[in-house]
Design a protein around this motif. Structure first.
Motif, short mmCIF file in Angstrom:
data_model
loop_
_atom_site.label_atom_id
_atom_site.label_comp_id
_atom_site.label_asym_id
_atom_site.label_seq_id
_atom_site.Cartn_x
_atom_site.Cartn_y
_atom_site.Cartn_z
N ASN A 20 0.64 -1.31 -0.05
CA ASN A 20 0.19 0.01 0.08
C ASN A 20 1.20 1.45 0.11
OD1 ASN A 20 -2.36 -1.51 -0.20
ND2 ASN A 20 -3.13 -0.96 1.79
N GLU A 74 -0.76 -9.37 5.62
CA GLU A 74 -1.85 -8.51 4.80
C GLU A 74 -1.33 -7.11 5.27
OE1 GLU A 74 -4.09 -9.61 3.05
OE2 GLU A 74 -4.68 -11.42 3.75
N ASP A 76 -3.08 -4.77 6.67
CA ASP A 76 -3.76 -4.27 7.84
C ASP A 76 -2.79 -4.72 9.00
OD1 ASP A 76 -4.25 -6.93 8.10
OD2 ASP A 76 -6.62 -6.40 8.26
N THR A 78 -2.13 -8.17 9.57
CA THR A 78 -2.46 -9.41 9.83
C THR A 78 -1.47 -10.45 9.23
OG1 THR A 78 -5.03 -9.07 9.98
CG2 THR A 78 -4.13 -11.32 9.97
#
Length: 325
Positions: A20, A74, A76, A78
């Motif tokens: 990201n 991930e 986020d 995780t």
């Protein structure tokens, strides 16, 4: 002027890039550092982290280690365990389309499909490298004596490509027309897949340990010399009969890492003394991004826009270079 923001990595930087908007640094001590609005240290592996690769859709980071685990980080934060091979060092990893992941240890390679189904591929000699074809149907396995192409998710006989020597890494050209391997000797080998025509790329003073395809796959940039060597892969014969570009030539250091810009005919070049430059293909124009430092540059990674470059070294130095003024 480029702006360098240092990051305290503290361990060998195995891989780096952007997940990201955050920079990430996958470290040999088993942690992944996330650099965004705040700094996060995530202990992903109980032992050492041996390999890391962004998923094809760049939404997650897949890692493997000497704890025998293959994990997915991930965006986020995780962490998910994708597979486990207890008591095995998993140091070879590749990500394919649709969330598929390949990994290897010893003479065995496995593919984990997005559904969680796993397939096993056994070879007579140790696996040296893995690569998914651009569309993902085929898995290339570099090995001693050549490479083997398997259907990743279906049955069928493999296709064998032979060339004497130990093949340690594998990469498909972005258009899927060529397969290239790094070798134990100071050379690359390749095959044109349509007719298995061999391609020999030699002349390196050291082993090729880093490579990167340029935008549209026109060139393959490589380390292993005192300049970044870029082999042309346009035309009907690929690099055969064509001279490679030599960018960022230095007399006092070898190129240790390369990363092609995601949008422009430009390559970032890291050297064995820690220096980083950016070179343009057409005229070899250079921009200095980082002065010499402690150790060899071990990882480079652009953000999707090509405005930021993450870097890391064998000595645990790291940072993000912004090209915005």
């Amino acid at each position: 002027m480029p702006i360098l923001a240092p990051v305290e990595a503290g361990s060998f930087v195995v891989s780096c890039g952007f997940l990201n908007e955050d920079g990430f640094f996958a470290l040999g001590d088993g942690t992944v550092k996330r650099v965004g609005q705040r700094l996060l240290d995530l202990k992903v592996h109980t032992g050492g982290l041996l390999a890391a690769e962004l998923s094809r859709d760049t939404t997650s980071l897949v890692t493997s280690g000497d704890d025998g685990c293959i994990k997915k980080l991930e965006a986020d934060g995780t962490v998910i365990i994708l597979a486990e091979r207890p008591r095995k060092w998993i140091d070879i990893l590749a990500c394919g389309p649709g969330g598929s992941v390949a990994f290897a240890s010893g003479r065995t390679a496995w593919v984990r499909l997005q559904t969680g189904t796993e397939r096993e591929f056994t070879h007579e000699r140790a696996v040296g490298g893995l690569a998914f074809a651009p569309k993902g149907q085929r898995l290339a396995v570099a090995r001693y004596g050549g490479a083997t192409l398997w259907w990743a998710s279906a049955g069928g006989n493999p296709v064998e490509f032979s060339w004497k020597g130990a093949h340690l890494g594998a990469s498909y050209s972005p258009d899927g027309k060529y397969l290239v391997t790094t070798m134990q000797e100071n050379a690359l080998h390749g095959w044109r897949l349509s007719d298995q025509q061999d391609m020999r790329m030699t002349g390196y003073p050291a082993k090729v340990k880093s490579w990167s395809w340029s935008v549209k796959g026109r060139y393959l940039a490589t380390s292993g010399a005192n300049a970044a060597i870029l082999w042309p892969f346009f035309g009907k014969t690929g690099p055969m009969g064509q001279s490679p570009l030599q960018l960022g030539t230095r007399s006092d250091a070898l190129v240790s890492c390369v990363s092609c810009h995601p949008k422009k005919a430009v390559v970032a070049i890291g050297y064995s003394d820690g220096m980083i430059v950016m070179c343009r293909f057409e005229d070899n124009a250079e921009v200095l991004l980082r002065q010499s430092a402690k150790g060899p540059v071990s990882a480079l990674g652009w953000d999707p826009a090509g405005l930021r470059l993450a870097f890391g070294s064998e000595e645990g130095e790291a940072g993000i270079i912004s090209l915005q003024s």
